[in-house]
Design a protein around this motif. Structure first.
Motif, PDB file in Angstrom:
ATOM      1  N   VAL A 415       0.738  -1.189  -0.101  1.00 31.13           N
ATOM      2  CA  VAL A 415      -0.049  -0.083  -0.009  1.00 31.13           C
ATOM      3  C   VAL A 415       0.874   1.250   0.172  1.00 31.13           C
ATOM      4  CG1 VAL A 415      -1.788   1.509   1.229  1.00 31.13           C
ATOM      5  CG2 VAL A 415      -1.729  -1.176   1.394  1.00 31.13           C
ATOM      6  N   LYS A 416       0.712   1.751  -1.123  1.00 33.85           N
ATOM      7  CA  LYS A 416       1.691   3.237  -1.348  1.00 33.85           C
ATOM      8  C   LYS A 416       1.001   4.330  -1.400  1.00 33.85           C
ATOM      9  CE  LYS A 416       5.758   1.331  -1.490  1.00 33.85           C
ATOM     10  NZ  LYS A 416       6.194   0.439  -2.534  1.00 33.85           N
ATOM     11  N   ALA A 417      -0.444   4.228  -1.995  1.00 36.46           N
ATOM     12  CA  ALA A 417      -1.449   5.319  -2.070  1.00 36.46           C
ATOM     13  C   ALA A 417      -1.641   5.945  -0.822  1.00 36.46           C
ATOM     14  CB  ALA A 417      -2.513   4.662  -3.026  1.00 36.46           C
ATOM     15  N   ASN A 418      -2.042   7.174  -0.878  1.00 35.53           N
ATOM     16  CA  ASN A 418      -2.496   7.900   0.433  1.00 35.53           C
ATOM     17  C   ASN A 418      -4.251   7.558   0.611  1.00 35.53           C
ATOM     18  OD1 ASN A 418      -0.267   9.875   0.213  1.00 35.53           O
ATOM     19  ND2 ASN A 418      -1.341  10.348  -1.707  1.00 35.53           N
ATOM     20  N   ILE A 419      -4.119   7.048   1.858  1.00 33.58           N
ATOM     21  CA  ILE A 419      -5.567   6.588   2.355  1.00 33.58           C
ATOM     22  C   ILE A 419      -6.086   7.456   3.259  1.00 33.58           C
ATOM     23  CG2 ILE A 419      -6.576   4.380   3.167  1.00 33.58           C
ATOM     24  CD1 ILE A 419      -5.020   3.505   0.839  1.00 33.58           C
ATOM     25  N   HIS A 420      -7.259   7.645   3.071  1.00 29.24           N
ATOM     26  CA  HIS A 420      -7.955   8.763   4.087  1.00 29.24           C
ATOM     27  C   HIS A 420      -9.355   8.179   4.117  1.00 29.24           C
ATOM     28  CE1 HIS A 420      -7.913  12.476   6.568  1.00 29.24           C
ATOM     29  NE2 HIS A 420      -9.010  12.592   6.128  1.00 29.24           N
ATOM     30  N   LYS A 421      -9.913   8.376   5.496  1.00 31.45           N
ATOM     31  CA  LYS A 421     -11.305   8.124   5.918  1.00 31.45           C
ATOM     32  C   LYS A 421     -12.104   9.164   6.295  1.00 31.45           C
ATOM     33  CE  LYS A 421     -14.424   5.083   8.309  1.00 31.45           C
ATOM     34  NZ  LYS A 421     -15.268   6.212   8.568  1.00 31.45           N
ATOM     35  N   PHE A 422     -13.093   9.634   5.735  1.00 31.57           N
ATOM     36  CA  PHE A 422     -14.005  10.733   6.156  1.00 31.57           C
ATOM     37  C   PHE A 422     -15.172  10.179   6.995  1.00 31.57           C
ATOM     38  CE2 PHE A 422     -11.519  12.009   2.563  1.00 31.57           C
ATOM     39  CZ  PHE A 422     -11.084  13.381   2.825  1.00 31.57           C
TER      40      PHE A 422
END
Ligand code: ZN
Length: 484
Positions: A415-422
């Motif tokens: 996992v290299k992508a930016n992960i964000h939870k709203f």
């Protein structure tokens, strides 16, 4: 004597199904699907009541955990009417047909449905014919219209603000007034008109059955999260990455399209972006949202400068100085927004850069979104933005919990992508909004408030607050019944 039985959403979130029994008639409220790996086996169990004794079915809203087992009723011989609001009828039609189609497909292979992810070994519960026979029984009723089901039985749908067409249901039977909340929405945080009480509703309720999903919880500010949402998009687009948004087809997708529309025309989003909705079911739902525009807010209050949707009149010019404007017809359409129909077109998105791709499922546990995540997860310039609840044992949950390596279709990915939870995009009322909803209604001296549709720890916190206000509260277990 009036009796209410709880067949689902009792100390759990899914499977809403309640039965009112009396000597003058029996009414079923919702017939929902149990969702989640540990409880979905319940969908295949025999019905716990005699369908031939049901006189009417009332549906609060189209979500599958409220409507998904209606064809099972029809298959078991139910021939009466199923009442709901007109938008619920349109949305439930699409969701039930999709659910049936996928069950048929998965008999041969492990296919996925946006409305109903099913594991390979789930038995088929109903087919397309059962769904069609169910839809034929649909009967649309307007909000706030008292409908008689016979002497001493009537009901009325009231706005609950959760998704398009979602209703609370007020039922009067043998002189007793009973209120089912359905799922309760947010206040001024949604594209749908918030919950309201009919001004002439002076009934004193003897029993109020209400959802309590976010008992004890307060949602974060949507305005603050929107700024972060646009920042994440701009950072990604500037770096030639893609933004992947796993999204539920009904309601969340339409809210996200509107947020992107607002951001684009107000120049809050990089002008080089291309936006793709890669979900046929979400496209159908979006068309339904467009065709029922009078059920939507004209002024969206979630933005700092308001976004105005003026029915049929383009007031774009007038608002050049202030908030973004559009008319109802193009609320979900703008020039960089494209829809993808065929799976071949979906595969071609692999070659895109500087794109936002919205697809199902919302929890990334199946559907077209899985390939888009696989294509972008190892790219540190790309982002995966989660805008909804992520259940345990899903790819979405693994990613939001910070997994550095995941398996997608048996292949390992770093996992290299930016992960964000709203968290603020929820369609459910928080603790304060639940209190606000409940406070609108008159209660009889011996009124009982029954808390459902929640994990027990959240309903227990909410129950404690209500007890402090001297309200008689009850949290039923599955199979329980109460006498009113
Ligand atoms: Zn719902």
């Amino acid at each position: 004597m009036v009796n209410i039985k709880f067949f689902g959403a009792a100390q759990t979130v899914t499977g809403s199904c309640y039965l009112i029994e009396s000597e003058i008639g029996n009414i079923l409220i919702d017939c929902g699907m149990f969702q989640g790996k540990e409880i979905e086996y319940k969908n295949a169990l025999p019905l716990q009541f005699d369908v031939k004794k049901i006189n009417a079915v009332l549906l609060t809203h189209a979500h599958m955990d409220h409507s998904g087992m209606l064809p099972k009723l029809t298959k078991a011989g139910y021939k009466g009417k199923i009442y709901m609001t007109p938008p619920t009828s349109a949305l439930a039609t699409e969701l039930l047909l999709d659910s049936a189609k996928i069950q048929e497909m998965k008999q041969n292979e492990n296919k996925y449905s946006e409305s109903m992810p099913l594991s390979l070994n789930s038995p088929i519960i109903y087919d397309t014919l059962d769904a069609i026979n169910t839809i034929k029984l649909f009967n649309s009723c307007k909000f706030d219209e008292e409908i008689s089901l016979g002497k001493d039985i009537s009901f009325k749908f009231m706005r609950s603000g959760h998704i398009l067409g979602a209703a609370s249901i007020s039922i009067s039977i043998l002189g007793k007034n009973i209120l089912f909340s359905g799922d309760i929405g947010r206040v001024n945080q949604s594209i749908v008109i918030p919950f309201t009480k009919n001004m002439d509703d002076e009934k004193e309720y003897n029993c109020i059955i209400m959802e309590s999903l976010y008992g004890g919880k307060i949602h974060p500010s949507k305005n603050e999260e929107l700024a972060v949402f646009y920042d994440k998009i701009n950072y990604t687009i500037k770096n030639y990455g893609n933004v992947i948004i796993p999204c539920f087809a009904v309601h969340r997708t339409q809210e996200i399209i509107e947020i992107l529309h607002y951001g684009y025309i107000n120049k809050l989003i990089n002008k080089d972006v291309q936006i793709f909705l890669d979900s046929p079911l979400a496209q159908k739902a979006t068309k339904i949202y467009t065709s029922f525009s009078s059920y939507l807010m004209k002024y969206n209050k979630i933005y700092k400068s308001s976004i105005n949707y003026n029915d049929g009149v383009d007031i774009r010019e007038e608002n050049e100085k202030g908030g973004a404007v559009s008319n109802y017809e193009n609320r979900f359409q703008f020039d960089v927004f494209k829809t993808i129909n065929h799976s071949k077109q979906s595969l071609r998105l692999k070659n895109k850069k500087q794109s936002i791709i919205i697809a199902g499922s919302g929890m990334a546990d199946g559907g077209r979104i899985v390939s888009h995540i696989a294509n972008n997860i190892a790219d540190h310039n790309s982002s995966i933005l989660f805008v909804g609840f992520q259940a345990e044992n899903t790819l979405g949950r693994a990613l939001v919990e910070g997994s550095t390596k995941v398996f997608i279709k048996d292949k390992s990915y770093s996992v290299k992508a930016n992960i964000h939870k709203f968290s603020s995009f929820s369609g459910h009322a928080d603790n304060d909004e639940l209190q606000q909803w409940l406070s609108m209604f008159n209660k009889s001296n011996n009124c009982k408030v029954v808390l459902t549709h929640s994990e027990v720890q959240n309903s227990t916190i909410f129950a404690k607050e209500l007890k402090e206000k001297n309200i008689d509260v009850y949290i039923p277990t599955e199979g329980d019944s109460i006498i009113i």
